[in-house]
Enzyme design. Structure first.
Site, PDB file in Angstrom:
ATOM      1  N   LYS A  80      31.181  45.856 -50.699  1.00 43.06           N
ATOM      2  CA  LYS A  80      31.365  46.894 -51.738  1.00 43.06           C
ATOM      3  C   LYS A  80      32.070  46.310 -52.951  1.00 43.06           C
ATOM      4  O   LYS A  80      31.644  46.479 -54.087  1.00 43.06           O
ATOM      5  CB  LYS A  80      32.161  48.061 -51.174  1.00 43.06           C
ATOM      6  CG  LYS A  80      31.426  48.875 -50.153  1.00 43.06           C
ATOM      7  CD  LYS A  80      30.395  49.800 -50.752  1.00 43.06           C
ATOM      8  CE  LYS A  80      28.961  49.502 -50.624  1.00 43.06           C
ATOM      9  NZ  LYS A  80      28.271  48.883 -49.595  1.00 43.06           N
ATOM     10  N   HIS A  95      41.454  28.328 -38.928  1.00 51.76           N
ATOM     11  CA  HIS A  95      40.424  27.275 -38.768  1.00 51.76           C
ATOM     12  C   HIS A  95      39.836  26.868 -40.111  1.00 51.76           C
ATOM     13  O   HIS A  95      38.707  26.385 -40.179  1.00 51.76           O
ATOM     14  CB  HIS A  95      39.328  27.776 -37.823  1.00 51.76           C
ATOM     15  CG  HIS A  95      39.840  28.137 -36.466  1.00 51.76           C
ATOM     16  ND1 HIS A  95      40.308  27.213 -35.570  1.00 51.76           N
ATOM     17  CD2 HIS A  95      40.031  29.344 -35.887  1.00 51.76           C
ATOM     18  CE1 HIS A  95      40.728  27.804 -34.474  1.00 51.76           C
ATOM     19  NE2 HIS A  95      40.571  29.103 -34.634  1.00 51.76           N
ATOM     20  N   GLU A 145      29.759  43.808 -54.826  1.00 48.32           N
ATOM     21  CA  GLU A 145      28.523  44.255 -55.482  1.00 48.32           C
ATOM     22  C   GLU A 145      28.758  45.220 -56.633  1.00 48.32           C
ATOM     23  O   GLU A 145      27.898  45.363 -57.491  1.00 48.32           O
ATOM     24  CB  GLU A 145      27.531  44.851 -54.484  1.00 48.32           C
ATOM     25  CG  GLU A 145      27.932  46.128 -53.825  1.00 48.32           C
ATOM     26  CD  GLU A 145      26.820  46.686 -52.949  1.00 48.32           C
ATOM     27  OE1 GLU A 145      25.634  46.525 -53.258  1.00 48.32           O
ATOM     28  OE2 GLU A 145      27.140  47.308 -51.932  1.00 48.32           O
ATOM     29  N   CYS A 152      11.048  48.001 -58.092  1.00 50.79           N
ATOM     30  CA  CYS A 152      10.868  48.644 -59.395  1.00 50.79           C
ATOM     31  C   CYS A 152      10.595  50.118 -59.107  1.00 50.79           C
ATOM     32  O   CYS A 152      10.423  50.511 -57.961  1.00 50.79           O
ATOM     33  CB  CYS A 152       9.664  48.059 -60.126  1.00 50.79           C
ATOM     34  SG  CYS A 152       9.748  46.291 -60.324  1.00 50.79           S
ATOM     35  N   LYS A 195      18.380  49.428 -55.572  1.00 46.96           N
ATOM     36  CA  LYS A 195      18.734  50.250 -54.416  1.00 46.96           C
ATOM     37  C   LYS A 195      17.942  49.867 -53.179  1.00 46.96           C
ATOM     38  O   LYS A 195      18.496  49.794 -52.089  1.00 46.96           O
ATOM     39  CB  LYS A 195      18.478  51.725 -54.729  1.00 46.96           C
ATOM     40  CG  LYS A 195      18.845  52.667 -53.612  1.00 46.96           C
ATOM     41  CD  LYS A 195      20.324  52.612 -53.292  1.00 46.96           C
ATOM     42  CE  LYS A 195      20.718  53.496 -52.139  1.00 46.96           C
ATOM     43  NZ  LYS A 195      22.110  53.245 -51.709  1.00 46.96           N
ATOM     44  N   ARG A 233      16.343  51.807 -58.915  1.00 43.57           N
ATOM     45  CA  ARG A 233      15.426  50.833 -58.294  1.00 43.57           C
ATOM     46  C   ARG A 233      15.257  49.584 -59.150  1.00 43.57           C
ATOM     47  O   ARG A 233      14.670  48.597 -58.697  1.00 43.57           O
ATOM     48  CB  ARG A 233      14.072  51.479 -58.031  1.00 43.57           C
ATOM     49  CG  ARG A 233      14.094  52.658 -57.081  1.00 43.57           C
ATOM     50  CD  ARG A 233      12.724  53.269 -56.954  1.00 43.57           C
ATOM     51  NE  ARG A 233      11.791  52.321 -56.388  1.00 43.57           N
ATOM     52  CZ  ARG A 233      11.636  52.104 -55.085  1.00 43.57           C
ATOM     53  NH1 ARG A 233      12.372  52.792 -54.239  1.00 43.57           N
ATOM     54  NH2 ARG A 233      10.796  51.217 -54.621  1.00 43.57           N
ATOM     55  N   GLU A 247      32.152  45.064 -44.578  1.00 49.23           N
ATOM     56  CA  GLU A 247      31.544  46.100 -45.429  1.00 49.23           C
ATOM     57  C   GLU A 247      32.403  46.341 -46.663  1.00 49.23           C
ATOM     58  O   GLU A 247      31.887  46.471 -47.775  1.00 49.23           O
ATOM     59  CB  GLU A 247      31.346  47.384 -44.630  1.00 49.23           C
ATOM     60  CG  GLU A 247      30.836  48.560 -45.426  1.00 49.23           C
ATOM     61  CD  GLU A 247      29.536  48.291 -46.209  1.00 49.23           C
ATOM     62  OE1 GLU A 247      28.842  47.297 -45.906  1.00 49.23           O
ATOM     63  OE2 GLU A 247      29.257  49.055 -47.138  1.00 49.23           O
ATOM     64  N   ASN A 262       4.810  47.956 -58.586  1.00 47.98           N
ATOM     65  CA  ASN A 262       6.048  47.616 -57.869  1.00 47.98           C
ATOM     66  C   ASN A 262       5.646  46.737 -56.702  1.00 47.98           C
ATOM     67  O   ASN A 262       4.799  47.111 -55.897  1.00 47.98           O
ATOM     68  CB  ASN A 262       6.752  48.880 -57.356  1.00 47.98           C
ATOM     69  CG  ASN A 262       7.934  48.519 -56.448  1.00 47.98           C
ATOM     70  OD1 ASN A 262       8.555  47.473 -56.617  1.00 47.98           O
ATOM     71  ND2 ASN A 262       8.218  49.360 -55.465  1.00 47.98           N
ATOM     72  N   GLY A 263       6.235  45.530 -56.618  1.00 48.91           N
ATOM     73  CA  GLY A 263       5.929  44.632 -55.506  1.00 48.91           C
ATOM     74  C   GLY A 263       5.712  43.209 -56.024  1.00 48.91           C
ATOM     75  O   GLY A 263       6.110  42.881 -57.137  1.00 48.91           O
ATOM     76  N   TRP A 270      12.647  45.736 -61.970  1.00 46.23           N
ATOM     77  CA  TRP A 270      13.592  44.747 -61.449  1.00 46.23           C
ATOM     78  C   TRP A 270      12.791  43.449 -61.414  1.00 46.23           C
ATOM     79  O   TRP A 270      11.852  43.318 -60.636  1.00 46.23           O
ATOM     80  CB  TRP A 270      14.071  45.148 -60.052  1.00 46.23           C
ATOM     81  CG  TRP A 270      15.129  44.241 -59.506  1.00 46.23           C
ATOM     82  CD1 TRP A 270      16.468  44.288 -59.778  1.00 46.23           C
ATOM     83  CD2 TRP A 270      14.948  43.125 -58.637  1.00 46.23           C
ATOM     84  NE1 TRP A 270      17.129  43.292 -59.113  1.00 46.23           N
ATOM     85  CE2 TRP A 270      16.219  42.550 -58.406  1.00 46.23           C
ATOM     86  CE3 TRP A 270      13.846  42.539 -58.033  1.00 46.23           C
ATOM     87  CZ2 TRP A 270      16.426  41.450 -57.597  1.00 46.23           C
ATOM     88  CZ3 TRP A 270      14.042  41.435 -57.214  1.00 46.23           C
ATOM     89  CH2 TRP A 270      15.318  40.895 -57.004  1.00 46.23           C
TER      90      TRP A 270
END
Ligand code: AGP
Length: 607
Positions: free
Chosen positions: A486, A505, A489, A2, A602, A27, A482, A99-100, A73
């Site tokens: 991208k 396979h 997300e 957050c 983030k 955030r 990578e 935040n946490g 968040w």
């Protein structure tokens, strides 16, 4: 995950809080809220982004010289008005933002309800105001009440507390979740991250774990967890406010993709000794330690993990040194022995990722020295490492990491070359050729943007896409991982990245007519094998985007992107740019929230 802000001073408090929250919205953006302390405690909070809150309260003129704010968040309690921060105690005089995660909130909540406290949300956070209220009833000293309360909390928290009976001051406390104080002229600030402070000040104090700050407009007093006052000297950050604006781009992500050539140039600055064709890495471990290493442990999360994978491939190719790489959330729990003649390498853009920090502490617990690569010099990862390479990517605001990834890759090239120099001398033909190629990277990276229009058109043609494959061998497999992250997300297209040799396979069963596949083909020594993979998927009806160097012209896909030629070892630093652009334009075609994708934030400062 957050963002919290606080302000004490003579500016219009509400606008300082809202502007600060907007700088921290990356955030978390499930809900937002503010409290301005004037004659009364004026609290406003609302589900949704800051713009929803702002539309409710803009134009309000509130008196008041202090205030706190929060953008959320959600971890405990669904995103709604009731669970939005700030949260109050029973008296309605004390407000906090957090935040946490308070890990022992259930026990505390039960005890507080037992004592008659009434709760109005489903959050873990709400135990904090009631706990302080309880402690305040015993001492009537807010600082002491906060101190004894936070000492009862388990888990991670960055807190900002304001109380009607203690006007014009804020108390802040920190354990694990980041908290930075901004020093102004007869005004002071607090925030979860530096960007919220930059429009007002570059002078900062990073609150360490266990510390508490009493913030007034004329001074900031800091105490340890026992309540002893301690002296801390402010630092001046080398970022400026302009760096956190979009600079004419529609999204931060596109701006940050385009900043990569310059980031590569800045990161190389001072690290190449061209006459001797060597790299310089004064920030890294000493040569005698590097010479005696028997192994390396690399740990990181997400995009930073992909950078770590690149590091493994390159370090082993250039030095032969066995190198392990593992995501932080798994590494931290491994039941295993570690080689004492080793070095930990920790990679983190924010330097605050909880899983990465936990893995760093696992290594430290095994007495393994730590070399970290991070974009935030004042971060927890930086402070807990023995050596730190500070990437010069500047603030990365978009949730999707791009320029920081490039900087991490380049940092690992420098480290691998330094390691090779320390272990087998500076004039190994392979490494000197690489040093020559390195200096051309910024220009070659700029040249990849010649593909931008083709990529935009390709994304437009694939705008209805729902799933996608990215395949590669060796370092191209790292780039595929990578590139797939991208795409997932920010455009929400499900994308599988596979080692191309692994296709037969199992995953080949998914390749049917019309399936969209990107085949990375930059590793010259593996081209014959990639040709077979190309035929494999074409034979089953796939449509293939080939991404290659100019030399592999016989490999023509339904779409082909040719990137500038460079060493196979450096191809991930160029090949990732078209894939970042592809993800960006796909997200744009789908109308996604590119800088703030759903469910993400983030910096993942919770586990
Ligand atoms: C990357 O685009 C994501 N935002 C995410 O995977 C990120 O790389 C990961 O959370 C690690 O963050 P860090 O580098 O700040 O530790």
């Amino acid at each position: 995950m957050c963002g919290i802000v606080g302000y004490v001073g003579a500016r219009p408090v509400l606008s300082v809080l809202l502007d600060g929250l907007k700088k921290l919205e990356y955030r978390g953006y499930d809900s937002a809220g503010v409290v301005v302390l004037g004659e009364d405690l004026n609290l406003f909070k609302k589900q949704g982004k800051i713009s929803s809150l702002e539309s409710e309260i803009s134009g309000l003129s509130l008196d008041g010289k202090a205030g706190i704010g929060h953008t959320r968040w959600a971890t405990h309690g669904v995103p709604n008005d009731r669970n939005a921060h700030p949260h109050l105690d029973c008296s309605g005089k004390l407000a906090i933002v957090h935040n946490g995660i308070i890990e022992n909130y259930r026990e505390l909540k039960a005890e507080l309800i037992e004592k008659g406290h009434v709760f109005s949300s489903d959050t873990d956070t709400e135990v904090v105001p009631h706990l302080i209220e309880e402690e305040l009833s015993k001492t009537n000293d807010l600082l002491k009440a906060v101190l004894s309360s936070v000492n009862q909390l388990k888990g991670s928290f960055a807190l900002a507390i304001i109380h009607k009976d203690f006007p014009d001051k804020i108390i802040a406390a920190r354990v694990e979740s980041p908290l930075v104080l901004g020093i102004g002229e007869n005004e002071n600030f607090l925030a979860s991250d530096i960007p919220a402070l930059l429009p007002y000040t570059k002078k900062i104090i990073v609150l360490e774990n266990g510390e508490i700050a009493l913030i007034e407009k004329s001074k900031i007093s800091i105490f340890d967890s026992q309540g002893n006052q301690i002296q801390k000297h402010p630092k001046t950050v080398d970022w400026d406010a302009r760096m956190i604006e979009k600079g004419g781009f529609e999204h931060f992500m596109l701006k940050e993709i385009h900043e990569q050539p310059n980031v590569l140039k800045e990161t190389l600055e001072g690290h190449l000794d061209l006459p001797r064709r060597m790299v310089l890495l004064p920030e890294g471990p000493p040569d005698d330690l590097l010479r005696n290493l028997e192994t390396l442990y690399i740990t990181a999360c997400g995009t930073a993990y992909h950078a770590g994978l690149y590091g493994k491939y390159l370090i082993e190719a250039l030095t032969g040194l066995p190198t392990e790489v593992e995501i932080g959330s798994e590494f931290r729990y491994r039941e295993r022995k570690f080689n004492p003649k080793s070095l930990g390498i920790v990679i983190s853009q924010s330097g605050e990722t909880a899983d990465t920090l936990a893995a760093l502490r696992r290594l430290k617990g095994e007495e393994i020295p730590i070399f970290s690569i991070t974009n935030v010099a004042s971060s927890s990862v930086a402070r807990e490492s023995d050596w730190v390479f500070h990437t010069k990517a500047g603030p990365e605001v978009a949730v999707a990491s791009t320029k920081a990834y490039s900087a991490q890759l380049l940092s690992l090239v420098l480290f691998a070359l330094k390691l090779s120099q320390a272990r087998s001398g500076p004039f190994n033909p392979r490494t000197t050729e690489l040093v020559q190629e390195l200096q051309k990277l910024p220009v070659l990276a700029e040249a990849t943007f010649n593909l931008e229009k083709n990529i935009q058109a390709y994304a437009n043609r694939l705008r209805l896409l729902t799933d996608y494959f990215m395949l590669g061998r060796g370092l191209d497999f790292v780039t595929a991982l990578e590139g797939a992250l991208k795409l997932k997300e920010i455009s929400y297209v499900h994308c599988e990245a596979y080692a191309a040799g692994e296709l037969k396979h199992g995953p080949l069963a998914l390749i049917t007519s019309g399936k969209q596949v990107c085949l990375l083909a930059t590793q010259r020594s593996l081209l014959p094998k990639i040709h077979s993979n190309f035929k494999e998927v074409k034979a089953r009806g796939a449509e293939v985007l080939v991404l290659r160097f100019p030399e592999g012209e016989e490999l023509e896909g339904d779409e082909t992107l040719v990137i500038p030629s460079t060493s196979d070892y450096l191809s991930p630093l160029l090949a990732i740019i078209p894939l970042q652009l592809f993800a960006y334009y796909m997200a744009k075609e789908k109308g996604c929230d590119i800088d703030q994708p759903r469910n993400l934030a983030k910096s993942v400062t919770v586990e």
